[in-house]
Design a protein around this motif. Structure first.
Motif, short mmCIF file in Angstrom:
data_model
loop_
_atom_site.label_atom_id
_atom_site.label_comp_id
_atom_site.label_asym_id
_atom_site.label_seq_id
_atom_site.Cartn_x
_atom_site.Cartn_y
_atom_site.Cartn_z
N SER A 13 -0.74 17.05 5.57
CA SER A 13 -1.08 15.75 4.52
C SER A 13 -1.82 16.40 3.40
O SER A 13 -2.87 16.84 3.28
N LYS A 58 -3.40 14.34 1.35
CA LYS A 58 -4.53 13.22 0.82
C LYS A 58 -5.86 13.91 0.65
O LYS A 58 -6.64 13.10 -0.27
N ASN A 110 4.19 11.81 -1.34
CA ASN A 110 4.73 12.50 -0.23
C ASN A 110 6.24 12.74 -0.49
O ASN A 110 6.56 14.01 -0.12
N HIS A 112 -6.32 9.19 -0.95
CA HIS A 112 -5.31 8.40 -0.67
C HIS A 112 -5.05 7.42 -1.80
O HIS A 112 -5.88 6.51 -2.43
N HIS A 151 1.62 10.90 6.85
CA HIS A 151 0.83 9.93 5.93
C HIS A 151 -0.68 10.44 6.13
O HIS A 151 -1.36 10.17 5.06
N ALA A 196 5.32 7.16 4.85
CA ALA A 196 4.36 6.19 4.33
C ALA A 196 4.28 5.00 5.44
O ALA A 196 5.28 4.47 5.99
N THR A 237 0.95 -1.12 -0.17
CA THR A 237 0.13 -0.26 0.01
C THR A 237 1.00 1.19 -0.04
O THR A 237 1.96 1.25 -0.71
N ALA A 238 0.49 2.22 0.98
CA ALA A 238 1.39 3.47 0.86
C ALA A 238 2.99 3.45 0.79
O ALA A 238 3.69 4.03 0.42
N ASP A 239 3.56 2.20 1.44
CA ASP A 239 4.89 1.78 1.80
C ASP A 239 5.25 1.55 0.19
O ASP A 239 6.52 1.79 0.21
N CYS A 266 -3.85 9.38 7.29
CA CYS A 266 -4.95 8.51 6.70
C CYS A 266 -6.35 8.79 7.00
O CYS A 266 -7.32 8.40 6.60
N ALA A 296 0.89 6.60 -2.67
CA ALA A 296 0.87 7.57 -1.69
C ALA A 296 1.92 8.12 -1.12
O ALA A 296 2.46 9.20 -0.90
N GLY A 297 3.05 7.34 -0.75
CA GLY A 297 4.34 7.50 -0.19
C GLY A 297 5.16 8.27 -1.16
O GLY A 297 5.78 9.29 -0.75
#
Length: 423
Positions: free
Chosen positions: A345, A347, A361, A352, A316, A408, A175-177, A318, A357-358
């Protein structure tokens, strides 16, 4: 060890195509969130998201490539093209043996309609889909490129083939990572001389029916459809979860001295990376944010940031109750109670973007360093005292940014931090 320069940024988001339009929209406080129109969402708890309304994949890929790619792969190709064009690099003259590609995504299926069509075609006389019938009818029932287009790392092939990249490469799923980890791996590749140029970042389409149906029951999305685009509320007392989006965020990294010699525009120096794993339950982070603290401390140590820490953090954010509180706890523990740092953020502006996502950023942090301005956190109207921090609510802010962090956090516990510095 080499220094690493960010020389290209490719952003494909619901608020803009390209780095300048997206950045200007973020600073202006615009949002790409709206009622989902790509499919009928009335069967879901969450009916809003951030879609790419006018994305034309034909502008970024040949007809032949489009026949064997999913929307996610097409987003990756678009983001990479935008980043390469932004960098000003002529990859036709590059040493392709040292041109690396590192991508992060969340793709886990071919185009779902192909699966549905095939499953319906292999039913037996009782109307049940059976393996025996599947074996008998496979060639005539399933789309010929079903398995090829469904490969998770297909984007890595298409990007590498397009730019003849023969150097180090890797694909990260999550996911974001995922996108942030891809950038961290690219950073280390350039830093140690494995690559002279690295294309890296993340991409995802979180607003397809397949993705939404998976996430809708996990408790991480807001069901406040009555609030519309204002439902995504990081760090607010009334926060209730995320709204998904789609897009790509890609970077071009180069060895710093080589970038200077060619007269490249350098957004920032990518100076450090750190990661750590949260051993709490799946989807539920530890309340103290200990893993995030460890990732941030590792990134700042790698970058040799002074004790004062960064000027800005792209967070992040979220907007889940526990997620934001644990992020705040982890950030405070890493920076100290008296840190003179602001954070925000993006988002609520772009949605998201899941695996992208990461990476978004990281791009935001690089732009903040170059432009000395930070984007706002939208919809933060009643800050939660349990998340007490300067989240830059409502409006962008002009401040000196010499050092920045990008964060992230993955649903499976992975926490990633990257550190950037001005040049």
């Amino acid at each position: 060890m080499n220094r690493v320069a960010v020389t290209g940024i490719g952003l494909l988001t619901p608020v803009g195509t390209g780095v300048a339009p997206t950045w200007q929209a973020m600073l202006a406080g615009r949002t790409g969130i709206g009622y989902l129109k790509g499919f009928d969402p009335t069967c879901l708890n969450t009916r809003f998201g951030a879609e790419l309304r006018d994305f034309d994949p034909g502008l970024f890929a040949s007809r032949r490539t489009l026949r064997s790619t999913t929307r996610e792969d097409q987003l990756a190709l678009a983001g990479v093209q935008l980043a390469v064009e932004d960098s000003g690099l002529d990859l036709n003259t590059a040493d392709v043996s040292r041109l690396g590609v590192f991508l992060g995504g969340n793709k886990d299926i071919s185009r779902p309609q192909h699966l549905i069509d095939g499953a319906l075609a292999v039913r037996d006389e009782r109307g049940r889909a059976e393996e025996r019938v599947l074996g008998e009818r496979m060639e005539s029932s399933f789309y010929p490129l079903f398995y090829v287009e469904g490969l998770q790392a297909a984007s890595l092939f298409h990007v590498s083939q397009r730019y003849r990249a023969m150097g180090a490469n890797a694909y990260f799923h999550g996911t974001a990572d995922a996108g942030a980890t891809a950038i961290a791996r690219a950073y280390r590749s350039v830093r140690r001389g494995e690559s002279t140029v690295a294309i890296c970042g993340g991409f995802d389409s979180g607003v397809s029916f397949w993705a939404m149906s998976k996430m809708d029951g996990l408790g991480v999305l807001t069901d406040r459809n009555d609030l519309g685009e204002r439902a995504f509320r990081p760090y607010d007392r009334e926060r209730s979860g995320s709204l998904l989006g789609e897009g790509a965020a890609m970077l071009v990294l180069e060895e710093y001295s080589a970038a200077r010699r060619r007269g490249a525009r350098i957004y920032a120096e990518l100076a450090g990376a750190g990661s750590a794993f949260d051993v709490g339950a799946m989807v539920t982070p530890e309340r103290d944010g200990e893993a995030l603290t460890a990732a941030i401390v590792a990134a700042m140590r790698d970058a040799r940031f002074p004790s004062g820490g960064p000027d800005y953090v792209a967070t992040h954010g979220c907007a889940t109750v526990l997620g934001d509180a644990s992020e705040h706890a982890g950030l405070r523990a890493a920076l100290g109670a008296g840190a003179d740092t602001v954070a925000s953020s993006v988002k609520p502006a772009v949605g998201h973007l899941v695996a992208a996502a990461g990476a978004v950023n990281v791009a935001v942090a690089a732009l903040a360093v170059r432009e000395d301005v930070v984007p706002p956190t939208l919809n933060l109207e009643d800050p939660d005292p349990r998340c007490a921090f300067d989240w830059v609510p409502g409006q962008a802010r002009q401040i000196p940014v010499r050092r920045a962090l990008a964060l992230a956090r993955g649903l499976h516990g992975q926490n990633v931090a990257l550190a950037l510095a001005g040049v």
